[in-house]
Scaffold this active site. Structure first.
Site, mmCIF file in Angstrom:
data_model
loop_
_atom_site.group_PDB
_atom_site.id
_atom_site.type_symbol
_atom_site.label_atom_id
_atom_site.label_comp_id
_atom_site.label_asym_id
_atom_site.label_seq_id
_atom_site.Cartn_x
_atom_site.Cartn_y
_atom_site.Cartn_z
ATOM 1 N N HIS A 1 -58.864 -26.816 0.464
ATOM 2 C CA HIS A 1 -58.313 -25.599 1.076
ATOM 3 C C HIS A 1 -59.350 -24.979 1.996
ATOM 4 O O HIS A 1 -60.474 -24.701 1.561
ATOM 5 C CB HIS A 1 -57.920 -24.608 -0.022
ATOM 6 N N LYS B 1 -46.377 -31.306 1.245
ATOM 7 C CA LYS B 1 -46.858 -30.780 -0.031
ATOM 8 C C LYS B 1 -45.755 -30.040 -0.757
ATOM 9 O O LYS B 1 -45.155 -29.118 -0.211
ATOM 10 C CB LYS B 1 -48.036 -29.822 0.227
ATOM 11 N N ASP C 1 -59.683 -30.218 -4.502
ATOM 12 C CA ASP C 1 -58.952 -28.958 -4.634
ATOM 13 C C ASP C 1 -59.896 -27.780 -4.473
ATOM 14 O O ASP C 1 -59.672 -26.720 -5.064
ATOM 15 C CB ASP C 1 -58.196 -28.878 -5.966
HETATM 16 C C1 NCD Z 1 -55.271 -23.316 -5.004
HETATM 17 C C2 NCD Z 1 -55.637 -22.271 -3.968
HETATM 18 O O1 NCD Z 1 -56.321 -21.288 -4.295
HETATM 19 O O2 NCD Z 1 -55.261 -22.429 -2.803
HETATM 20 N N1 NCD Z 1 -55.617 -22.861 -6.331
HETATM 21 C C3 NCD Z 1 -55.884 -23.650 -7.410
HETATM 22 O O3 NCD Z 1 -56.089 -23.115 -8.493
HETATM 23 N N2 NCD Z 1 -55.923 -24.938 -7.323
HETATM 24 C C4 NCD Z 1 -53.834 -23.613 -4.879
HETATM 25 C C5 NCD Z 1 -53.468 -24.852 -5.612
HETATM 26 O O4 NCD Z 1 -53.685 -25.940 -5.085
HETATM 27 O O5 NCD Z 1 -52.984 -24.721 -6.749
HETATM 28 ZN ZN ZN Z 2 -54.906 -27.194 -4.090
#
Ligand code: NCD
Ligand code: ZN
Length: 374
Positions: A23, A116, A270
């Site tokens: 992200h 997604k 992630d």
């Molecule tokens: C992710 C985020 O903050 O964008 N958070 C997470 O806990 N993994 C979103 C996601 O992929 O679930």
């Molecule tokens: Zn994620």
């Protein structure tokens, strides 16, 4: 005079790798977050579309709600320093405005390579997600299968009562892989699916028996920690979705990624930065691992008994970190390398214009990591 050699620490020379789940957000966060990924040897990234606004169309024109197109968000990433990566994949955020036609034209243009699925309201900025049935019925999944577009699945059942949500037999992920995934793969056998950030033995088992069109990404946090690590001291920087689970789940993940024949499980951090992680009455889900993910994965592999100084150990690690993901996404493995050295590295937060972002390592109480990037 040549520089004096001061260290004989073990070195791991690896192909530059792809983080196939990360992200990068938007605005002023983009630049420091992209830089942190570049600094940890990434050749390519898959930038998740749960931005504000979300990336819910392929081309700039038209939409029922405020959203970016893949083209626009990819350009933002390029302008913010992402141009140095060999490849940037931006999956389309599946929502009520996704149509089979959008998939077909997006696929033909080459811009659309993955989509997604977010469980509705199931995680950060997931409010535009619709239940799986929506895309089964409206032909979107059929179009993905037909055009060879990968479906990235956040595999958690949404809307569960709190008492079912976390139990080892009925938790949101276990339930999803027991009840939602079997009919999906049966109905669309040609659909290529990535089970994202798998966290349970049930998900691992499902992926293993599902055959060649299923792979899974695995995060550093799910390989390193359990719910107990999060609960002991309420270490909220370990709070992410799916939640960290139990020892048997972590053991199943470790066994999967360290199997000498592993071709299905690959790195997807992630890494999910939250400059404001806690509020007066809650906590945002997401662990930040930008800059330190290969080091954390190396730690987890060593914890799982892999000798990273041996050729066999290095091969197992490189499969997971560098080869399996690109193979599933049809990307070349990078011909360039980066190096991990077995030397301590201090852990520090990432400074951004929106504030410091604390890493998973610091959040877990670590002062140093046993590996650093040379
Ligand atoms: C992710 C985020 O903050 O964008 N958070 C997470 O806990 N993994 C979103 C996601 O992929 O679930
Ligand atoms: Zn994620």
């Amino acid at each position: 005079m040549p520089e004096k050699q001061t260290t004989h620490a073990p070195r791991l020379i690896l192909p530059r790798w792809h983080d196939l789940h990360a992200h990068f957000r938007q605005g002023e966060l983009l630049r420091p977050l992209l830089r942190a990924h570049a600094a940890m040897g990434c050749a390519g990234i898959l930038a998740m579309p749960n931005t504000v606004p979300p990336v819910a169309k392929v081309f700039p024109a038209g939409a029922a709600f405020d959203c970016w197109s893949i083209e626009e968000y990819r350009d933002l990433l390029h302008e913010a320093g992402g141009g140095g990566f060999d490849d940037i994949i931006v999956p389309l955020y599946l929502s009520e405005i996704t149509t089979p036609e959008m998939i077909a034209t997006g696929a033909k243009s080459g811009l659309l390579r993955a989509c997604k699925y977010y469980p509705p309201r199931g995680t950060t900025n997931a409010e535009h997600g619709r239940p799986l049935n929506h895309y089964i019925q409206n032909g979107v999944f059929e179009a993905l299968a037909e055009h060879g577009i990968i479906l990235c699945v956040h595999g958690e059942e949404h809307g569960l009562p709190p008492e079912a949500y976390f139990d080892s037999g009925t938790n949101a992920e276990t339930l999803f892989y027991k009840e939602r995934m079997p009919p999906l793969v049966e109905k669309f056998p040609k659909l290529k699916i990535v089970a994202e950030h798998v966290s349970t033995a049930a998900a691992v088992e499902f992926v293993r028996q599902a055959g060649k069109n299923l792979s899974a990404s695995v995060t550093p946090q799910h390989l390193l920690y359990t719910a107990g690590h999060l609960a002991q001291g309420c270490k909220y920087h370990l709070y992410c979705l799916p939640l960290l689970k139990f020892d048997a789940d972590r053991a199943a993940l470790r066994a999967a990624v360290t199997s000498p024949h592993n071709w299905q499980f690959f790195a997807g951090t992630d890494s999910a930065p939250h400059a404001k992680k806690v509020t007066a009455c809650g906590c945002a889900a997401g662990c930040f691992t930008g800059g330190i993910a290969p080091q954390l994965y190396a730690m987890a592999f060593e914890d799982a008994g892999i000798d990273l100084t041996s050729p066999q150990g290095q091969d197992i690690f490189a499969r997971f970190l560098c080869r399996n993901g690109p193979a599933f996404y049809d990307l070349p493995v990078s011909k360039e390398t980066f190096t991990l050295v077995k030397e301590e590295q201090a852990v520090t937060p990432l400074a951004t214009p929106e504030g410091d972002i604390v890493t998973l390592a610091e959040g877990a109480g670590l002062k140093t990591l046993p590996w650093r990037i040379a």
